[in-house]
Design a protein around this motif. Sequence first.
Motif, PDB file in Angstrom:
ATOM      1  N   ILE A 279      78.371 -84.329 110.076  1.00  0.00           N
ATOM      2  CA  ILE A 279      77.905 -83.797 108.786  1.00  0.00           C
ATOM      3  C   ILE A 279      77.561 -84.934 107.823  1.00  0.00           C
ATOM      4  CG2 ILE A 279      78.590 -82.449 106.753  1.00  0.00           C
ATOM      5  CD1 ILE A 279      80.406 -80.807 108.660  1.00  0.00           C
ATOM      6  N   ILE A 280      78.441 -85.928 107.747  1.00  0.00           N
ATOM      7  CA  ILE A 280      78.244 -87.049 106.814  1.00  0.00           C
ATOM      8  C   ILE A 280      76.990 -87.833 107.152  1.00  0.00           C
ATOM      9  CG2 ILE A 280      79.177 -89.316 106.148  1.00  0.00           C
ATOM     10  CD1 ILE A 280      81.946 -88.036 106.165  1.00  0.00           C
ATOM     11  N   PHE A 281      76.787 -88.157 108.411  1.00  0.00           N
ATOM     12  CA  PHE A 281      75.644 -89.000 108.771  1.00  0.00           C
ATOM     13  C   PHE A 281      74.324 -88.243 108.709  1.00  0.00           C
ATOM     14  CE2 PHE A 281      78.856 -91.942 110.148  1.00  0.00           C
ATOM     15  CZ  PHE A 281      78.255 -93.187 109.987  1.00  0.00           C
ATOM     16  N   ILE A 282      74.334 -86.931 108.944  1.00  0.00           N
ATOM     17  CA  ILE A 282      73.103 -86.138 108.767  1.00  0.00           C
ATOM     18  C   ILE A 282      72.703 -86.130 107.301  1.00  0.00           C
ATOM     19  CG2 ILE A 282      72.157 -83.793 108.815  1.00  0.00           C
ATOM     20  CD1 ILE A 282      73.677 -83.346 111.433  1.00  0.00           C
ATOM     21  N   ILE A 283      73.668 -85.903 106.406  1.00  0.00           N
ATOM     22  CA  ILE A 283      73.378 -85.904 104.963  1.00  0.00           C
ATOM     23  C   ILE A 283      72.957 -87.303 104.512  1.00  0.00           C
ATOM     24  CG2 ILE A 283      74.355 -85.561 102.656  1.00  0.00           C
ATOM     25  CD1 ILE A 283      76.243 -83.479 103.894  1.00  0.00           C
ATOM     26  N   PHE A 284      73.654 -88.327 104.982  1.00  0.00           N
ATOM     27  CA  PHE A 284      73.325 -89.705 104.610  1.00  0.00           C
ATOM     28  C   PHE A 284      71.919 -90.069 105.072  1.00  0.00           C
ATOM     29  CE2 PHE A 284      73.364 -94.306 105.561  1.00  0.00           C
ATOM     30  CZ  PHE A 284      73.660 -94.790 104.300  1.00  0.00           C
ATOM     31  N   ASP A 285      71.564 -89.662 106.282  1.00  0.00           N
ATOM     32  CA  ASP A 285      70.223 -89.932 106.808  1.00  0.00           C
ATOM     33  C   ASP A 285      69.168 -89.205 105.989  1.00  0.00           C
ATOM     34  OD1 ASP A 285      68.293 -90.934 108.552  1.00  0.00           O
ATOM     35  OD2 ASP A 285      68.467 -89.225 109.914  1.00  0.00           O
ATOM     36  N   PHE A 286      69.456 -87.952 105.622  1.00  0.00           N
ATOM     37  CA  PHE A 286      68.510 -87.158 104.821  1.00  0.00           C
ATOM     38  C   PHE A 286      68.305 -87.796 103.447  1.00  0.00           C
ATOM     39  CE2 PHE A 286      67.753 -83.647 101.801  1.00  0.00           C
ATOM     40  CZ  PHE A 286      66.540 -83.178 102.307  1.00  0.00           C
ATOM     41  N   LYS A 287      69.395 -88.235 102.821  1.00  0.00           N
ATOM     42  CA  LYS A 287      69.293 -88.883 101.505  1.00  0.00           C
ATOM     43  C   LYS A 287      68.512 -90.187 101.570  1.00  0.00           C
ATOM     44  CE  LYS A 287      73.332 -87.160  98.982  1.00  0.00           C
ATOM     45  NZ  LYS A 287      74.589 -87.568  98.283  1.00  0.00           N
ATOM     46  N   SER A 288      68.747 -90.968 102.617  1.00  0.00           N
ATOM     47  CA  SER A 288      68.060 -92.255 102.745  1.00  0.00           C
ATOM     48  C   SER A 288      66.565 -92.056 102.972  1.00  0.00           C
ATOM     49  CB  SER A 288      68.656 -93.073 103.893  1.00  0.00           C
ATOM     50  OG  SER A 288      68.486 -92.407 105.128  1.00  0.00           O
ATOM     51  N   ARG A 289      66.175 -90.970 103.676  1.00  0.00           N
ATOM     52  CA  ARG A 289      64.753 -90.688 103.890  1.00  0.00           C
ATOM     53  C   ARG A 289      64.062 -90.266 102.607  1.00  0.00           C
ATOM     54  NH1 ARG A 289      64.663 -87.230 109.591  1.00  0.00           N
ATOM     55  NH2 ARG A 289      65.397 -88.941 110.944  1.00  0.00           N
ATOM     56  N   ARG A 290      64.795 -89.563 101.743  1.00  0.00           N
ATOM     57  CA  ARG A 290      64.223 -89.141 100.467  1.00  0.00           C
ATOM     58  C   ARG A 290      64.043 -90.295  99.511  1.00  0.00           C
ATOM     59  NH1 ARG A 290      66.838 -83.923  97.869  1.00  0.00           N
ATOM     60  NH2 ARG A 290      65.055 -84.337  96.500  1.00  0.00           N
ATOM     61  N   LYS A 291      64.849 -91.324  99.647  1.00  0.00           N
ATOM     62  CA  LYS A 291      64.762 -92.490  98.754  1.00  0.00           C
ATOM     63  C   LYS A 291      63.569 -93.369  99.073  1.00  0.00           C
ATOM     64  CE  LYS A 291      69.691 -92.901  97.742  1.00  0.00           C
ATOM     65  NZ  LYS A 291      70.920 -93.744  97.913  1.00  0.00           N
ATOM     66  N   VAL A 292      63.099 -93.339 100.328  1.00  0.00           N
ATOM     67  CA  VAL A 292      62.015 -94.234 100.747  1.00  0.00           C
ATOM     68  C   VAL A 292      60.710 -93.938 100.025  1.00  0.00           C
ATOM     69  CG1 VAL A 292      60.594 -94.943 102.702  1.00  0.00           C
ATOM     70  CG2 VAL A 292      63.060 -94.697 102.994  1.00  0.00           C
ATOM     71  N   PRO A 293      60.238 -92.676  99.945  1.00  0.00           N
ATOM     72  CA  PRO A 293      59.003 -92.412  99.216  1.00  0.00           C
ATOM     73  C   PRO A 293      59.081 -92.798  97.755  1.00  0.00           C
ATOM     74  CG  PRO A 293      59.584 -90.546 100.604  1.00  0.00           C
ATOM     75  CD  PRO A 293      60.760 -91.473 100.585  1.00  0.00           C
TER      76      PRO A 293
END
Length: 366
Positions: free
Chosen positions: A348-362
Amino acid sequence: MDKLNFKHLFFIICATAIPALKTYPQIFMREAGKDSWICTIIAGIIIIIYFNYICKVCVKNNSFSLYEIYTSVFGKIIGNILFIFFLLTLFLSLFGSASLETNVVHTNLFIESPNWYIALFIVLPGLYVMIKGKNAIMLVLIANMTISIINGTNLYMLTYPFKEYNRLFPIFENGVNIKFLMGIIKALGLYSAVYTVMPYLGEIKEKEKIRRCSTFSLIFVAQMIVISTNGILTTFDVERANAIIYPKLIQTQLISYFGFIASGEFYVIFQVLTGWFAKYMATFLAIFLILKEFNIKRMWNVKVLPYTISGVIYIGVLCITNDLLNLFKYINFYSYMCLINFFIIPVIIFIIFDFKSRRKVPKAQC
C-alpha cells in the motif's frame, strides 16, 4: 561503516527468506496438504513481483530511506506508528531466529541441556559479531549461507532415492478451497521476511543493479523452497510430515551409503544452525540500520544498544522455548505479522508513494 557491494544482496536475501520456509513448512502444509508445493510456487512468484516493484520504485525515485517513505505517504503520526510496527516485526524475527535455533539443538542434539544454556551459544556469539561491525556480519552471512546451500544440495542428492513422487498426486484433490488459499497466505507471510533486506538497499553502492540481483536471488530462493517442500511431501505421507516437529531431520535419517555414510542428520542440523544464525545476524544489523534513522547511531559507538538488545532477546528466548506448543503458536503468529507488516502495508505504501512521485514530475517540468 563501508558500503556494501550489490553481490552481498544475494546472501542477505537468502539469509532472510530461506530458513523459516525450510525449517517449519508445517505452517502452510497443515492448510494445503499435498498441494503445499504449489502454494510455495504461487507465493514465490508473488514475492518476486512484489519485491521487484518495491526496488523499482526506490531506484526510480532514488529514495532508500524507509522512514522518509513511510512518513511522506501517511504523515508523521501514522507514518511513525507504521514504521514502529515494522521495527517490532524485525524484533519478532530476532526472537524467532534465536528461539528456533535453541529449540532445534535442544530437541535433536542435547535434550538434557537446558534452553538457557543453549541460548547463550547463540546470543553471545551474535553479540560478539555485532560489536565487530558490518564487515564481520557480512563474512558470517556469506560463510553460513554458502555452507547451508552446499549442504542443501548434498541432501537433495543423498535423499533422492527415497522419494516417491506418486505421493504428490492427485493434484487439487479437494479443488482450490479456502485451505489452499490459506496455505498460500501463510507461505507468503514467511516469504515476505525478505522485506528485512530493505534497510540494506541504501548501503549498496551500485543502486542500478539492485533489481536484477534481487530478482535473481529470489528466483534462486523460490526454487530451493519448492524443491525442499516437494522433498518432504515425496518422502513422507502428508499426514506423517505434519505430525513431525522438524521433518527435514527425520527425512535425512533414511540416508545410508557404502556402509559408512549413515544418516544425514548432521548435514541438516548444521544447515539449520548456519541458516538461522545468518538470519539472526541479518535481522540484527537491519535493526541497527533502521535505528540510524532515529539518530541513535551514537549508541553503536559506546556499544550500549547491542548489549541491551541481546539481553532482551535472551530473556524472550527463555520465555518462548519453555513450551514447544507455545513456540509453534508464536511462529504461526509471526507468519501473520510478517504478512501484514512486511507485505500488505509496504504494498500500500509503495503504490501510494509511486503515484505521488509520478504526479510531482509533470509539475516539476512545468
